[in-house]
Structure formats: structure tokens, C-alpha cells
Write an enzyme that holds these catalytic residues in place. Sequence first.
Site, PDB file in Angstrom:
ATOM      1  N   ASP A   1      -7.092  -1.156   4.506  1.00 44.10           N
ATOM      2  CA  ASP A   1      -6.456  -0.497   3.361  1.00 44.10           C
ATOM      3  C   ASP A   1      -6.809   0.983   3.256  1.00 44.10           C
ATOM      4  O   ASP A   1      -5.981   1.792   2.829  1.00 44.10           O
ATOM      5  CB  ASP A   1      -6.823  -1.213   2.057  1.00 44.10           C
TER       6      ASP A   1
ATOM      7  N   ARG B   1       0.799  -1.227   0.000  1.00 48.10           N
ATOM      8  CA  ARG B   1       0.000   0.000   0.000  1.00 48.10           C
ATOM      9  C   ARG B   1       0.831   1.277   0.000  1.00 48.10           C
ATOM     10  O   ARG B   1       0.491   2.232  -0.696  1.00 48.10           O
ATOM     11  CB  ARG B   1      -0.981  -0.005   1.176  1.00 48.10           C
TER      12      ARG B   1
END
Length: 405
Positions: free
Chosen positions: A127, A98
Site C-alpha cells: 500500500d 488505493r
Amino acid sequence: MSDVKRVVLAYSGGLDTSVILRWLKETYDCEVVTFTADLGQGEELEPARAKAKLMGVKDEHIFIDDLRDEFVRDYVMPMMRANALYEGLYLLGTSIARPLIAKRQIEIAKMVGADAVSHGATGKGNDQVRFELGYYALAPDIRVIAPWREWDLTSRTRLIEYAEAHQIPVPKDKRGEAPFSTDANLLHTSSEGKVLEDPWDEVPDYVYSRTDNPEDAPDAPQVITVDFERGDAVAIDGVGYGPADLLAKLNELGKTHGIGRLDLVENRFVGMKSRGMYETPGGTIYHLAHRGIEQITLDRGAAHLKDELAPRYAELIYNGFWFSPEREMLQAAIDHSQEKVTGTVRLKLYKGSVIVTGRKSPFSLYSEKVVTFEDDQGAYDQRDAAGFIKLNALRLRLLGRRDGR
């Protein structure tokens, strides 16, 4: 909402992000720039370009970047130097991808003069936190649009209805309820949801995609060697590889022998427990090989301190704090510890297991002369141990006398 003129969307070309693309245009009356990252997820990415063009995105505003080497060299390998495992088990395959996606998304936003970025993460998961902490660390004043926290498309049925109403192609395999969701990159594949939500139910065989069933793996073990330089793997069986190719080769070996499966109920940063299935074949081999070379090259104090720092480091990555000063401070200490972590590890791969069977290094701290059970010819004076033990026992003896033990 007309204050948003141009937004960079993390775009896969799938149903969710295609709906988001159209929703952003419709809701914010803005121009959308798409960014698709090749992190080794093993799927063709050019269809994402074609789909973005079909939905009206300009050619110069479609970015598809091959980030595989950068991903492994600058994110996976630094994390592996730390021996990071979240909650003692998870090799952080989704988490570590990420910050790189966020970084490149912000770079593109600056390049094209965008005033906002957007992602397809839901409001229940980790996320959203990881992406947005990355955005804000690199562009403090950027506008973030998270559609799953704003719109009313709260089910797959509603997504499909929206797609059909706006002439967004819906693949046949997306019309029914997906049995589980996946995320993949060169380090791992994760699967969660639907058939995996009951933590008592065993993971069905069809969920696994990156590893062969260990029960069906070869009956003969395979022995390999991994060479390390300053804490990073550089060769397999004496053959040198670049970062991405090395991990890909380990993935092949791990797949064949059913290595790297993990069924985990973890604690998400947002507060809930979640059950997921992770496949990290090459990463599992890499992790154990790295620990193997550290066994003979790291001093006890440094090794034990690293083991204390590793859970904190892993938690920072899991929670999205890659760009935080504390992660960078830990990284500096960890990297310093790796200066002499150079040598070769031999491993045996067999039916889901990785066994370290040998290690050697020009910087080894292991002294056979000192540790031998045979005559050490004075290398170690066993009489020294008596004073050592008495000094360490002093406080225990004083406690015992006081408490009448």
C-alpha cells in the site's frame, strides 16, 4: 522539519492513524487535515470526525467523503471489464481502492493549500507503493510523509504507550495483540497477519466476516440473472441498480451462498511472499457473469488478446500503476472491446460456487445454424476444413520430413 506547514492525512480514526495524527503535529510542528473515505467498508465513519475534533483538528479540515459510487463506477467496473486477476486468482479488492484514495487526498491537499500528504501504510507492504505512486502521478512535487518508515514505534505496545502518554483514547479491543489485521471496502475484505502467517494452518472460521460458511449455505441453489450494457453490469433479476447498489446486492447474494473466499500466498511488489485471506462475494459473481456474456459477444481474436493483456493489467493495478500511461493504454483497448458486450447472463449460486447456466445477447456471435450437429443446410461446408488443416500442417510436415519422424 518545519518546512511542512500543512499535511493531509488518510485517516481512519483507528489507533494507528490517531497516533500518526499526533506524531505529525509533534514531529513536524504542522497543521493536520484529515481525510476519511467511505468506500463501503461497512462501518460508521462519523466517530472518525469526533475523534479528529477531539485531537484538535478544525471542523473545516475534517473531510469524510462518500466515494462508493465513484469507486465502483470509475475503478471497480473498468477493472472488471478487463477480467483482471492478480496471479490468476486475486480480484484486487485492496489494490483498486488505493488510487481513488490517493486522488481524493491530492484534491483536498490542493483545496486546503497543503504541502504534504501522509498515510498509515507500513514499510513492508504494497500500500505504501500504491498510495505514493498515486500521489506523485497527480502532484509530482508533493511531500510524502510515511511515519512507519520514520518513527521508532515499531510494535503495538509502543503505539499504545505513545497513545496513553498523549491522551489518545485506546479502545479496549486494541490493548491486546490483534489476532489478524483487516482491510475492507465494498468490493472485498482482506485479512492477514498473526494467525494467518503460517501458510500451512487453515484459516480459522472466526476470520471470515463477509461470507457465510459454504457448508452451512442453503441446500437449494438460487438462480439469478445479471444484465450487462457495454461491458458493465446494470441490473440483477431485471431490476436496475446504480454501481454501488448493484455491487452491494451481489454481495448479499454471495454472502448467503458462501461465495468468494480465497486463501492466497501472493508475491508482494516489495519482494516478499505474503499469505492473505480474501472475501469477494459480489465481485466473484460479477467476474464470472462478465466472462459469461463475453463468451457470446467477443470475437475469438479479441477475447484471446484480452486474456493475454489481463495479467499485465492486473499486475499494474496490484503494483500501484493505475495512473500510468500503460494502464490507460490498456484500458482504452479493453473498453473498445466492450462496445457490444451487452446482454443477460443466468447464474446458479450454490454452496460457494457460481455456475453460468445461460447467456443471451442481441449482439451474439453464436450461430446455432452453423454449429449444429444436425443438417446445417450448407451454412458450413465441412470440405473446407481439409485445405485449412493441410495449410496449418505444412510446416509440421516439413519439420517431420527433415527430422526423420
